[in-house]
Design a protein around this motif. Structure first.
Motif, PDB file in Angstrom:
ATOM      1  N   UNK A  56       0.829  -1.200   0.000  1.00 15.91           N
ATOM      2  CA  UNK A  56       0.000   0.000   0.000  1.00 15.91           C
ATOM      3  C   UNK A  56       0.873   1.263   0.000  1.00 15.91           C
ATOM      4  N   UNK A  57       1.905   1.256   0.840  1.00 20.28           N
ATOM      5  CA  UNK A  57       2.785   2.428   0.922  1.00 20.28           C
ATOM      6  C   UNK A  57       3.597   2.602  -0.360  1.00 20.28           C
ATOM      7  N   UNK A  58       4.022   1.473  -0.946  1.00 18.98           N
ATOM      8  CA  UNK A  58       4.812   1.567  -2.180  1.00 18.98           C
ATOM      9  C   UNK A  58       3.990   2.195  -3.301  1.00 18.98           C
ATOM     10  N   UNK A  59       2.687   1.884  -3.329  1.00 13.15           N
ATOM     11  CA  UNK A  59       1.813   2.449  -4.342  1.00 13.15           C
ATOM     12  C   UNK A  59       1.797   3.981  -4.220  1.00 13.15           C
ATOM     13  N   UNK A  60       1.747   4.444  -2.988  1.00 10.97           N
ATOM     14  CA  UNK A  60       1.741   5.899  -2.750  1.00 10.97           C
ATOM     15  C   UNK A  60       3.098   6.510  -3.097  1.00 10.97           C
ATOM     16  N   UNK A  61       4.169   5.800  -2.726  1.00  9.95           N
ATOM     17  CA  UNK A  61       5.529   6.283  -3.015  1.00  9.95           C
ATOM     18  C   UNK A  61       5.684   6.531  -4.513  1.00  9.95           C
ATOM     19  N   UNK A  63       3.215   6.832  -6.809  1.00 11.30           N
ATOM     20  CA  UNK A  63       2.292   7.856  -7.309  1.00 11.30           C
ATOM     21  C   UNK A  63       2.806   9.256  -6.976  1.00 11.30           C
ATOM     22  N   UNK A  64       3.331   9.418  -5.792  1.00  8.18           N
ATOM     23  CA  UNK A  64       3.775  10.741  -5.346  1.00  8.18           C
ATOM     24  C   UNK A  64       5.075  11.163  -6.038  1.00  8.18           C
ATOM     25  N   UNK A  65       5.944  10.187  -6.283  1.00  6.84           N
ATOM     26  CA  UNK A  65       7.130  10.426  -7.120  1.00  6.84           C
ATOM     27  C   UNK A  65       8.062  11.511  -6.577  1.00  6.84           C
ATOM     28  N   UNK A  66       8.224  11.566  -5.261  1.00 12.41           N
ATOM     29  CA  UNK A  66       9.096  12.577  -4.659  1.00 12.41           C
ATOM     30  C   UNK A  66      10.259  11.916  -3.914  1.00 12.41           C
ATOM     31  N   UNK A  67       9.919  10.949  -3.057  1.00 18.31           N
ATOM     32  CA  UNK A  67      10.936  10.278  -2.249  1.00 18.31           C
ATOM     33  C   UNK A  67      11.438   9.016  -2.960  1.00 18.31           C
ATOM     34  N   UNK A  68      12.604   8.536  -2.530  1.00 16.38           N
ATOM     35  CA  UNK A  68      12.983   7.166  -2.897  1.00 16.38           C
ATOM     36  C   UNK A  68      13.570   6.488  -1.657  1.00 16.38           C
ATOM     37  N   UNK A  69      13.599   5.172  -1.713  1.00 16.20           N
ATOM     38  CA  UNK A  69      14.074   4.391  -0.562  1.00 16.20           C
ATOM     39  C   UNK A  69      15.185   3.457  -1.022  1.00 16.20           C
ATOM     40  N   UNK A 122      21.427   3.904  -8.125  1.00 10.53           N
ATOM     41  CA  UNK A 122      20.562   4.438  -7.058  1.00 10.53           C
ATOM     42  C   UNK A 122      19.117   4.514  -7.535  1.00 10.53           C
ATOM     43  N   UNK A 123      18.165   4.321  -6.622  1.00 17.27           N
ATOM     44  CA  UNK A 123      16.752   4.330  -7.037  1.00 17.27           C
ATOM     45  C   UNK A 123      16.287   5.715  -7.499  1.00 17.27           C
ATOM     46  N   UNK A 124      15.468   5.703  -8.542  1.00 15.82           N
ATOM     47  CA  UNK A 124      14.844   6.946  -9.000  1.00 15.82           C
ATOM     48  C   UNK A 124      13.793   7.384  -7.978  1.00 15.82           C
ATOM     49  N   UNK A 125      13.365   8.614  -8.083  1.00 14.55           N
ATOM     50  CA  UNK A 125      12.257   9.065  -7.219  1.00 14.55           C
ATOM     51  C   UNK A 125      11.051   8.158  -7.412  1.00 14.55           C
ATOM     52  N   UNK A 126      10.380   7.878  -6.324  1.00 16.56           N
ATOM     53  CA  UNK A 126       9.185   7.027  -6.401  1.00 16.56           C
ATOM     54  C   UNK A 126       9.494   5.537  -6.359  1.00 16.56           C
ATOM     55  N   UNK A 275       1.470  10.432   0.475  1.00 15.62           N
ATOM     56  CA  UNK A 275       0.065  10.637   0.102  1.00 15.62           C
ATOM     57  C   UNK A 275      -0.067  10.597  -1.399  1.00 15.62           C
ATOM     58  N   UNK A 276      -1.235  10.185  -1.874  1.00 16.07           N
ATOM     59  CA  UNK A 276      -1.455  10.277  -3.321  1.00 16.07           C
ATOM     60  C   UNK A 276      -1.450  11.754  -3.701  1.00 16.07           C
ATOM     61  N   UNK A 277      -0.931  12.081  -4.886  1.00 12.43           N
ATOM     62  CA  UNK A 277      -0.864  13.496  -5.261  1.00 12.43           C
ATOM     63  C   UNK A 277      -2.258  14.122  -5.295  1.00 12.43           C
TER      64      UNK A 277
END
Ligand code: AMP
Ligand code: MG
Length: 302
Positions: A56-61, A63-69, A122-126, A275-277
């Protein structure tokens, strides 16, 4: 064991934010944080919930496309890196996840500084990026085997007694740089005991379907066990920070290893406040128009 136990309760005891007083011997590879074979059912349930939450959190990550992990895995052979990655990531969307395994460096990689090959991955944003081994090998296998450092052909005057200290410093700055740019870093040392490693090597020899995993080189590396343990301890002491903590994950029981790693990944994603955008008025108008068009076309056909 009370049912009120949460996944994150199994993460905290193994998180190292500040390494100065860290000692590996304070951590037991066989630890299960009070869970026993009777509470294994609870552990399985918590793991399942964790994996669903992660999806669920990955889906938001994404969609939001700002952070990466960025998740980094380091361990002795047979500690369970591969299977932990496989289980913990089983529920997530492969499109949003990138796994890289770093092996002995190629001649091209040796022609560059030691952060070069991993930086390209390195991971891309999102996205979630997984490093199965990493630049930390440069303070582990390369430290245990000085001939590997020689092979890097760094000018002699730059290879001083303080080279490991300098590498820790470089890594610290690099990880701080990542944090400042929206890449959250979490590092996992899967802490297996020497005895359990032996059992797993023997299983690789005894079970035909595990034969492919067996490598004679792994058994030779085992001879350097104590050197590796001190290299790991030094690494954790010098590179644990609040922004990029190490998790010293007990690895003698695979079911427990998975629980701790899943919990730490969920915590990291939760910390991003994902959060979803939000849809802006212009976009909302587009959506309304698209709806009208779809309904109009359907009416015409009917
Ligand atoms: P495996 O992950 O079991 O396939 O093995 C990969 C091998 O590559 C391990 O023996 C690592 O120690 C080795 N390796 C990974 N990174 C480096 C590095 N930077 N320098 C030298 N050896 C490395
Ligand atoms: Mg191996």
């Amino acid at each position: 064991m009370k049912d009120a136990k949460k996944l994150s309760d199994f993460v905290k005891p193994y998180r190292v934010d500040e390494g100065k007083s860290f000692r590996l011997k304070d951590f037991d590879p066989g630890d299960t944080c009070g869970l026993n074979s009777e509470s294994k059912g609870l552990a399985a349930e918590l793991l399942q919930q964790g994996i669903e939450k992660l999806a669920d959190l990955q889906d938001k990550l994404y969609a939001q496309d700002r952070w990466s992990l960025l998740l980094i895995f380091q361990a002795m052979d047979a500690a369970g890196k591969d299977s932990t990655i496989k289980h913990v990531m089983s529920g997530i969307n492969p499109q949003g996840c990138q796994v890289y395994s770093f092996k002995v460096p190629s001649p091209e990689e040796l022609d560059h500084d030691f952060l070069w090959r991993t930086t390209r991955c390195l991971p891309e944003r999102g996205r979630i990026g997984i490093f199965n081994r990493s630049y930390y090998e440069e303070t582990l296998v390369v430290r245990v085997h000085p001939e590997l450092l020689k092979a890097e052909r760094i000018p002699d005057e730059l290879v001083t007694k303080r080279i490991w200290e300098k590498r820790f410093e470089d890594i610290g700055c690099f990880e701080e740089h990542l944090a400042r740019n929206g890449t959250v870093v979490r590092k996992f040392f899967l802490h297996v005991s020497k005895n359990e490693q032996k059992k797993r090597f023997l299983a690789r020899l005894d079970q035909p379907e595990k034969n492919w995993k067996f490598s004679a080189a792994d058994v030779r590396e085992r001879e350097y066990w104590n050197d590796y343990q001190s290299a790991y301890e030094e690494m954790i002491r010098n590179t644990s920070t609040e922004d990029a903590p190490w998790f010293v994950v007990p690895a003698d029981h695979k079911w427990f290893t998975r629980l701790v790693v899943a919990g730490a990944v969920v915590d990291a994603l939760k910390g991003m406040g994902l959060q979803y955008p939000e849809v802006d008025p212009q976009k909302r108008k587009e959506l309304e128009e698209a709806r009208k068009l779809l309904l109009k076309n359907e009416k015409k056909k009917a």
